[in-house]
Design an enzyme around this catalytic site. Structure first.
Site, PDB file in Angstrom:
ATOM      1  N   GLU A 167      16.969   5.268   3.308  1.00 21.55           N
ATOM      2  CA  GLU A 167      18.126   5.845   2.614  1.00 21.55           C
ATOM      3  C   GLU A 167      19.314   4.877   2.606  1.00 21.55           C
ATOM      4  OE1 GLU A 167      18.398   9.460   1.480  1.00 21.55           O
ATOM      5  OE2 GLU A 167      16.213   9.460   1.555  1.00 21.55           O
ATOM      6  N   HIS A 235      22.047  12.567   6.728  1.00 25.85           N
ATOM      7  CA  HIS A 235      22.219  11.122   6.912  1.00 25.85           C
ATOM      8  C   HIS A 235      23.091  10.918   8.143  1.00 25.85           C
ATOM      9  CE1 HIS A 235      21.725  10.585   2.291  1.00 25.85           C
ATOM     10  NE2 HIS A 235      20.620  10.185   2.884  1.00 25.85           N
ATOM     11  N   CYS A 352      30.019   8.512   1.314  1.00 23.70           N
ATOM     12  CA  CYS A 352      28.783   8.497   0.504  1.00 23.70           C
ATOM     13  C   CYS A 352      29.008   7.777  -0.807  1.00 23.70           C
ATOM     14  CB  CYS A 352      28.352   9.915   0.146  1.00 23.70           C
ATOM     15  SG  CYS A 352      28.015  10.971   1.530  1.00 23.70           S
TER      16      CYS A 352
HETATM   17  O1  SUG Z   1      21.108  12.713  -1.088  1.00 21.94           O
HETATM   18  N1  SUG Z   1      23.184  15.026  -2.700  1.00 21.94           N
HETATM   19  C1  SUG Z   1      23.039  13.760  -2.027  1.00 21.94           C
HETATM   20  C2  SUG Z   1      24.250  13.460  -1.187  1.00 21.94           C
HETATM   21  C3  SUG Z   1      24.198  12.036  -0.663  1.00 21.94           C
HETATM   22  C4  SUG Z   1      25.216  11.796   0.375  1.00 21.94           C
HETATM   23  N2  SUG Z   1      25.154  10.463   0.806  1.00 21.94           N
HETATM   24  C5  SUG Z   1      25.443  10.032   2.057  1.00 21.94           C
HETATM   25  N3  SUG Z   1      25.537  10.868   3.081  1.00 21.94           N
HETATM   26  N4  SUG Z   1      25.577   8.780   2.254  1.00 21.94           N
HETATM   27  C6  SUG Z   1      21.776  13.756  -1.171  1.00 21.94           C
HETATM   28  O2  SUG Z   1      21.457  14.797  -0.586  1.00 21.94           O
HETATM   29  C7  SUG Z   1      22.539  16.739  -4.301  1.00 21.94           C
HETATM   30  C8  SUG Z   1      21.935  16.832  -5.675  1.00 21.94           C
HETATM   31  C9  SUG Z   1      21.749  18.246  -6.143  1.00 21.94           C
HETATM   32  O3  SUG Z   1      21.492  19.134  -5.346  1.00 21.94           O
HETATM   33  O4  SUG Z   1      21.812  18.461  -7.382  1.00 21.94           O
HETATM   34  C10 SUG Z   1      22.347  15.380  -3.673  1.00 21.94           C
HETATM   35  O5  SUG Z   1      21.456  14.645  -4.055  1.00 21.94           O
END
Ligand code: SUG
Length: 421
Positions: A167, A235, A352
């Site tokens: 990730e 994460h 993020c």
């Molecule tokens: O991968 N949300 C992302 C958020 C990413 C956050 N990034 C970090 N913590 N670095 C994920 O879960 C939600 C998409 C949706 O539900 O439509 C989403 O992908």
């Protein structure tokens, strides 16, 4: 210019929506089915980038990836507008996801002072655990290879094999006395077995470290605590963040917190570890407020500032902790709240939304660097082309697909990034 930290934010794409695709990401599940506001979301992200520019920091910008993704839909035997059964609808929603905005998941970055060839190495993240994210990396790598095309200073690697989930920088921290000095790289992985998936596999982290040629003596592979994953820390950057010599972490972030702190101090005696206890801020408050999903930044004055989401500032226990820290002269000297509520509702806070790259800005393709004039240009494109709102039930409509596709094309045109079309 010397090596500096550049934050590359992902512009929120025109298909930004709440389809509830990320199991284990509590915000994504809680907002599933709600109407989203892509235009407001992109403008919030740009305001955060302007905020960093105003702090005197170097800011970069990545463009949204092609959505709905014809390559992903084609490989699944779907098209953008089938009125399909619920499972197929979910796959189709995945092809529309604007999730590439969270560029902390684009790649893992080892800057030049850490690598044997003195180039900055980037490995695109395969993001295989979530189907909607697994489609990102081939287009991400194209963008990285354009932004960091200068082979004398950068090496961009393909993602590690999909048997090991990776990730990117969301599970990677770097500590050093100064950004341009050799660092200690901290790779945080999870173990499967809980209610929610562990997205980062230890072997993916180890492969990235090898690909970057890192000195094993200056790497740490740290297990994330299973209670953090179970509480919604999908994460590591939801429960810990590092900048230069400071690690800012919740006490329940790691499976073996004291062993982790000791191992860091052994490798970097200057390390300052700021631990927030569960009695001061519960894991639940830390995760819902995104206190740690913050940009811990070295400001031009040399002081550290913490760019937090408004949700953190509005959480009483978090605010008490932050005010106490400032009053006691802790290493974080300024707290800088920003409004990224549209992204937050999908589990994406300030940290993020950005990928940190330590580099000389003169070695980066200037089309990926932002100043206020370019921010104004991008805001104009967003205002003219981004949909005002999207109801997830509309994903799949031809007219919406056309709007979203032509909005991205207008952006690439304005930024002179035709190669990404
Ligand atoms: O991968 N949300 C992302 C958020 C990413 C956050 N990034 C970090 N913590 N670095 C994920 O879960 C939600 C998409 C949706 O539900 O439509 C989403 O992908």
């Amino acid at each position: 210019m010397p090596l500096v930290e550049i934050n590359f934010d992902g512009l929120v794409g025109p298909s930004h929506n709440y389809a509830g695709l990320s199991l284990g990401n509590l915000a994504s599940s809680a907002h599933a089915g709600e109407v989203s506001y892509p235009r407001a979301a992109a403008l919030q992200g740009l305001a955060k980038m302007r905020h960093n520019l105003d702090l005197g920091l170097v800011q970069g910008l990545f463009s949204p990836l092609p959505r709905p993704n014809p390559r992903f839909l084609g490989a699944l035997g779907l098209n953008a507008s089938d009125d399909a059964d619920p499972v197929q609808r979910r796959l189709r929603a995945a092809a529309w996801s604007a999730s590439s905005m969270w560029t902390a998941n684009a790649a893992t970055v080892s800057p030049a002072p850490d690598t044997p060839d003195r180039r900055c190495h980037l490995t695109a993240a395969n993001l295989v655990t979530m189907p909607h994210r697994s489609q990102e990396w081939p287009d991400t790598v194209r963008q990285l290879r354009l932004a960091f095309a200068d082979a004398a200073h950068f090496a961009v690697h393909d993602a590690v094999p999909p048997c090991f989930g990776d990730e990117g920088a969301a599970n990677h921290m770097r500590m050093c006395v100064r950004h341009d000095a050799p660092g200690v790289e901290l790779f945080v992985y999870g173990k499967t077995g809980g209610a929610f998936p562990a997205r980062q596999h230890e072997q993916a982290s180890r492969a990235v470290a090898r690909l970057h040629g890192l000195d094993p003596a200056r790497c740490l592979f740290i297990e994330q605590s299973s209670e953090a994953i179970a509480a919604g820390a999908f994460h590591n950057d939801v429960v810990a963040v590092a900048n230069e010599r400071v690690l800012f972490t919740h006490e329940q972030a790691f499976a073996d917190p004291h062993g982790t702190y000791a191992a860091i101090r052994e490798r970097l005696p200057e390390a300052e570890i700021v631990v927030v206890s569960a009695s001061a801020v519960s894991l639940a408050d830390a995760i819902s407020s995104y206190l740690f999903n913050a940009q811990l930044l070295t400001l031009p004055t040399g002081e550290m500032g913490l760019v937090i989401p408004l949700e953190a500032w509005e959480t009483p226990a978090v605010r008490v902790w932050l005010e106490g820290h400032i009053a006691s002269n802790g290493p974080i000297r300024r707290v800088l709240p920003v409004d990224v509520r549209q992204s937050m509702a999908n589990g994406g806070g300030p940290a993020c939304l950005r990928l940190r790259v330590v580099a000389d800005p003169a070695t980066v393709d200037p089309r990926f660097l932002l100043d206020h004039d370019k921010a104004t240009l991008v805001e104009q494109v967003v205002a003219a082309h981004w949909p005002e709102q999207i109801d997830p039930a509309d994903l799949g409509r031809d007219s919406l697909a056309q709007t979203v596709t032509s909005a991205r094309a207008a952006l690439l045109d304005a930024l002179d990034l035709g190669e990404l079309a």
